[in-house]
Design a protein around this motif. Sequence first.
Motif, PDB file in Angstrom:
ATOM      1  N   GLU A 383       1.276  -6.780  -4.946  1.00 51.89           N
ATOM      2  CA  GLU A 383       1.737  -6.515  -3.568  1.00 51.89           C
ATOM      3  C   GLU A 383       2.381  -7.590  -2.913  1.00 51.89           C
ATOM      4  OE1 GLU A 383       2.474  -3.676  -0.451  1.00 51.89           O
ATOM      5  OE2 GLU A 383       1.195  -3.342  -2.609  1.00 51.89           O
ATOM      6  N   TRP A 403      -5.045   1.146  -4.278  1.00 50.96           N
ATOM      7  CA  TRP A 403      -4.652   0.831  -5.767  1.00 50.96           C
ATOM      8  C   TRP A 403      -6.118   0.562  -6.257  1.00 50.96           C
ATOM      9  CZ3 TRP A 403      -0.374   2.151  -7.724  1.00 50.96           C
ATOM     10  CH2 TRP A 403       0.790   2.383  -6.848  1.00 50.96           C
ATOM     11  N   ALA A 462       5.895  -4.420  -6.108  1.00 55.28           N
ATOM     12  CA  ALA A 462       5.665  -3.610  -5.136  1.00 55.28           C
ATOM     13  C   ALA A 462       5.844  -4.584  -3.733  1.00 55.28           C
ATOM     14  CB  ALA A 462       4.488  -2.843  -5.175  1.00 55.28           C
ATOM     15  N   LEU A 486       8.177  -0.580  -6.721  1.00 60.87           N
ATOM     16  CA  LEU A 486       7.998   0.313  -5.699  1.00 60.87           C
ATOM     17  C   LEU A 486       8.474  -0.359  -4.171  1.00 60.87           C
ATOM     18  CD1 LEU A 486       4.267   1.295  -6.353  1.00 60.87           C
ATOM     19  CD2 LEU A 486       6.429   2.605  -6.714  1.00 60.87           C
ATOM     20  N   ALA A 488       9.561  -0.500  -0.339  1.00 59.94           N
ATOM     21  CA  ALA A 488       9.504   0.059   0.991  1.00 59.94           C
ATOM     22  C   ALA A 488      10.266  -0.781   1.865  1.00 59.94           C
ATOM     23  CB  ALA A 488       8.006   0.176   1.652  1.00 59.94           C
ATOM     24  N   TYR A 541      10.894   3.253  -7.273  1.00 60.54           N
ATOM     25  CA  TYR A 541      10.740   4.292  -6.145  1.00 60.54           C
ATOM     26  C   TYR A 541      11.014   3.188  -4.964  1.00 60.54           C
ATOM     27  CZ  TYR A 541       8.116   6.692  -2.626  1.00 60.54           C
ATOM     28  OH  TYR A 541       7.773   7.254  -1.439  1.00 60.54           O
ATOM     29  N   SER A 543      11.322   3.806  -0.612  1.00 60.43           N
ATOM     30  CA  SER A 543      11.287   4.658   0.693  1.00 60.43           C
ATOM     31  C   SER A 543      11.919   3.723   1.739  1.00 60.43           C
ATOM     32  CB  SER A 543       9.931   4.756   0.917  1.00 60.43           C
ATOM     33  OG  SER A 543       9.242   3.381   1.208  1.00 60.43           O
ATOM     34  N   GLN A 590       3.283   8.537   2.113  1.00 55.99           N
ATOM     35  CA  GLN A 590       4.193   7.598   1.488  1.00 55.99           C
ATOM     36  C   GLN A 590       3.261   6.890   0.390  1.00 55.99           C
ATOM     37  OE1 GLN A 590       6.146   4.778   4.106  1.00 55.99           O
ATOM     38  NE2 GLN A 590       6.588   6.433   5.568  1.00 55.99           N
ATOM     39  N   GLU A 594       3.946   7.169  -3.842  1.00 53.40           N
ATOM     40  CA  GLU A 594       3.719   5.795  -4.638  1.00 53.40           C
ATOM     41  C   GLU A 594       2.849   5.784  -5.780  1.00 53.40           C
ATOM     42  OE1 GLU A 594       3.282   2.655  -1.665  1.00 53.40           O
ATOM     43  OE2 GLU A 594       5.353   2.520  -1.240  1.00 53.40           O
TER      44      GLU A 594
END
Length: 615
Positions: A383, A403, A462, A486, A488, A541, A543, A590, A594
Amino acid sequence: MSDTQNDASVPEREQEPPQWEQRFRAARVSLPDWAEDAPDRALFVSNATGTYELYAWDRATGKQRQVTDRPNGTTDGVLTPDGRTVWWFADTDGDEFGVWKRQPFEGGPDEPATPGLEPSYPAGLAIGRDGTAVVGRSTDEDGTTVHLVPPGAEPVEIYRHRESAGVGDLSHDGTLIVLEHTEHGDAMHSALRVVRPDGSTVAELDDTEGGTKELGLSVLGFAPVAGDTRLLVGHQRRGRWEPMIWDPVAGTQTDLPVDLPGDAGAEWYPDGSALLIEHGFEARSELWRYEPGAAGLVRVETPSGTVSGATARPDGTVEYLWSSAAQPPAVRSTTGSVVLDPPGAKAPASVPVRDAWVDGPGGRIHALVQSPAGDGPFPTVFEIHGGPTWHDSDAFASGPAAWVDHGFAVVRVNYRGSTGYGRAWTDALKHRVGLIELEDIAAVREWAVKSGLSDAERLVLAGGSWGGYLTLLGLGTQPDAWALGLAAVPVADYVTAYHDEMEALKAMDRTLLGGTPEEVPERFEASSPLTYVDAVRAPVYISAGVNDPRCPIRQVENYVNRLAARDAVHEVYRYDAGHGSLVVEERIKQVRLELDFALRHLGQAPAEGRGKDTK
């Protein structure tokens, strides 16, 4: 029973939501900001209604009142010194472009606070005791302008420059205004100018020496005493952020004996007799008291973890917002009490964080690790924090906790560019933007696999904002390293992002990359995820907020179109907000999307389709 399963014997409406959702829904409050001349009147932010909004709090009576109520939330507000009026910034659905409004503290209709000023991005605000406001504005057309707005009179422009700048503070008697500016062209290192209300200059302080040195200054606040012209300033002269006192009228600078590792900020005690020092080091923070002239500091006791904000009250006590990775946030006082307790159930705890130190190409890298019960290797989410000039800390975060609840380890890397590890570490990413951070992430990834923490076949990259940018860049430049990504609100196409973003971020990008896309095209190309999109192998992915002024939607669409053109596995979710959402259920949605994407594509549930758009 796992979080993702339903028990057929219990009606769905009676089931308790999973813990990860409870953490998001639990009511939270910010550290209350109180009026300087009416300390019982306070303003804070809360998500108690499910959307983050401003609340007024009369501490003498205990009465609380919701000030703002907008579909996509409100977080920017300030009290006038007398506590009679609340100012709040009104943008449109998170686009950060708007005007200041005001309403009485006790409640009443909103009215324009700065009639005569057109909508803009905010660039600082200071309000005087006579009602005069100093309003900073930023627009693509004008750059930065600063306006004096006396009560009942037309705004008067007192500053204008193409480069980014902002209002720092207004002195107690309203005769001095301090501006932070980057007229020298280095948006990462500000200089200071003190001016009179007519815009004439009183004094300058520029540690960059006209942009030739990478040394920044920051405004921490004028002394809160009538007739006192001292200004608390943050500087980087010894390789880290430290406070000092500058008197722009007397022309004196006073060093303070804040001999602490890491970065330190400060604010005045209300009577100006002492300073409250906020010290951050190696992802944790603490508080100290310093009285000018004293030989050293006195510790203000707080638990181990992160103090996200602190303020000294007129009675000498200190109130602070504290949390740790395991324990949710609370507004506490040095009296031992909880200052402001939001309604409803509290957020479930999570697991504590542990430190990892990894040798990297630019020095030792600090990473924070959380993992579920049992032995690894675990599927692992890296992350990556935004900023880039920010850092992850031992603070409560509902996303990583979600997570962990689903069986993942979470690793957060304070890569070069992060704050809290000295000026050289923060400034190291220039020109090879994105690539330097990914070198550090790669070193920590290698450690995580070799140590037995992480499953090399189930590594997730991510992040949001700059972390989303690094996610897309990493998937393209390290295609064999990641099982999925992922991203965002990311930067996806750096050139288009530059042309579409707000002016202040253009200035930052010119600083980071050494010029515009036309001046240094090779650097923008090397640092743009779009350059490497055809090398991406992992499912992606993304967003994005359709009103985002920081990572605008058009450049995200350019990247998505390239994925779609080669039938790459990807999903896109667009939502009606800006750079993130202030609506709790939207944020839960959201995270749920994910989690679902990751679980499907890591083989824990069947994958569906190759390209998917979600509104």
